[in-house]
Design a protein around this motif. Sequence first.
Motif, PDB file in Angstrom:
ATOM      1  N   UNK A  65       0.836  -1.206   0.000  1.00  0.00           N
ATOM      2  CA  UNK A  65       0.000   0.000   0.000  1.00  0.00           C
ATOM      3  C   UNK A  65       0.870   1.255   0.000  1.00  0.00           C
ATOM      4  N   UNK A  66       0.419   2.254  -0.763  1.00  0.00           N
ATOM      5  CA  UNK A  66       1.085   3.566  -0.812  1.00  0.00           C
ATOM      6  C   UNK A  66       0.059   4.642  -0.457  1.00  0.00           C
ATOM      7  N   UNK A  67       0.397   5.499   0.493  1.00  0.00           N
ATOM      8  CA  UNK A  67      -0.475   6.611   0.879  1.00  0.00           C
ATOM      9  C   UNK A  67       0.219   7.924   0.536  1.00  0.00           C
ATOM     10  N   UNK A  68      -0.451   8.724  -0.272  1.00  0.00           N
ATOM     11  CA  UNK A  68       0.116  10.007  -0.698  1.00  0.00           C
ATOM     12  C   UNK A  68       1.538   9.855  -1.225  1.00  0.00           C
ATOM     13  N   UNK A  72       3.580   2.445   2.843  1.00  0.00           N
ATOM     14  CA  UNK A  72       3.300   2.270   4.273  1.00  0.00           C
ATOM     15  C   UNK A  72       3.292   0.780   4.608  1.00  0.00           C
ATOM     16  N   UNK A  73       3.286   0.494   5.910  1.00  0.00           N
ATOM     17  CA  UNK A  73       3.287  -0.892   6.373  1.00  0.00           C
ATOM     18  C   UNK A  73       1.917  -1.524   6.144  1.00  0.00           C
ATOM     19  N   UNK A  74       1.863  -2.494   5.244  1.00  0.00           N
ATOM     20  CA  UNK A  74       0.583  -3.131   4.918  1.00  0.00           C
ATOM     21  C   UNK A  74       0.084  -4.001   6.073  1.00  0.00           C
ATOM     22  N   UNK A  75       0.971  -4.266   7.048  1.00  0.00           N
ATOM     23  CA  UNK A  75       0.563  -5.099   8.184  1.00  0.00           C
ATOM     24  C   UNK A  75      -0.113  -4.285   9.287  1.00  0.00           C
ATOM     25  N   UNK A  76      -0.304  -2.998   9.052  1.00  0.00           N
ATOM     26  CA  UNK A  76      -1.003  -2.156  10.035  1.00  0.00           C
ATOM     27  C   UNK A  76      -2.344  -2.818  10.380  1.00  0.00           C
TER      28      UNK A  76
END
Length: 402
Positions: A65-68, A72-76
């Motif tokens: 996943x990419x935010x802006x 980011x950590x996809x395991x969030x």
Amino acid sequence: MPSDKSLVAVTCTAPVNIAVIKYWGKRDEELILPLNSSLSVTLHQDQLRTTTTAAISKDFPEDRIWLNGREEDVKQPRLQACLREIRRLARKRRSTGDGDPLAPSLSDRVHVASVNDFPTAAGLASSAAGFACLAYTLAQVYGVEGDISEVARRGSGSACRSLYGGFVEWQMGQRADGKDSVARQVAPELHWPQLRVLILVVSAERKPMGSTAGMQTSVQTSALLKFRAEALVPARMAEMARCIQERDFPSFAKLTMKDSNQFHATCLDTFPPISYLNDTSRLIMQLVHRFNAHHGQTKVAYTFDAGPNAVIFTLDDTVAEFVAVLRLFFPPEANGDKFLKGLSVTPVPVMDELKATLAMEPVPGGIQYIIATQVGPGPQVLDDPDAHLLGPDGLPKPKPAS
């Protein structure tokens, strides 16, 4: 690199919502079940939105996943909760024979890219729009139909309210499993066409204490929070729904301000106390009350979420005068031409009597900019392939050179 045939991509947008009866505090942290019901206004995506692309391919080795623009950590945990729930619903749908036979395999990995066109984590409900968009986009790409309130709620509680346009209620529900804690539309987006919304961006900085941590502390320490949830909110929900159905702006405005003030009183009743408002926030409140007193009726309302930025509700016949007042008392320091974004507002003079009643010293730069908007629709699917944030390789497209 995935072959064009193996990659399935969908891009959607979702709106920001602003609560007029606030949600604060959970009865279940894992399922994100609220202590009280809440009610919000969905803002128009022409001015504020999250855009998300989800792409599935058998060639992807893992979820990403990419935010802006930043990975980011996809395991969030909350992200994983959304993914698990969507895949469970897709599996259930296929087991009953309702699924699309051409839908991608549930063992295929997913890449997600998401961008906000407004400041993230600055008290502008970015997580609500973000997780609503994520849930809606994943539902589209996995072929899941029906209510996905629960999926969005597992990411961010108020995200379930961004799944609908207009005016939306998040019912707290009673069940331990949260199956009845869902969003429903109270009135559609075109129900109250005269209503206007101004977002006053006081600070675009990340807030010092996030909502999740703030809520947990309030639940543990604030007696006012418990009293509010049990004794006051049920009647306020009913009254707010009435105000909306009858388009009763003065009553809607007063209740919106009272509920905002009580939410922030609950934050101060938390120990140690939490303060999301700053001096400019309090000056805006004072300005609204003096403006209403001058007119002898409630023509403008404020509400503040967990941050210093004000959201102003007014009607189309008042918005120009109030924007002129804001320009007068919070003059832009450098960006005069970019001070007002969104819907166009005709400049008007501020009458001398009004200036005298307001009697406030100007605070240059107190408000960075204003976004003028209105009530809007729920999430949308973008059919244009050029709108995809991910390229054919499943990676974020490079930004075009400016």
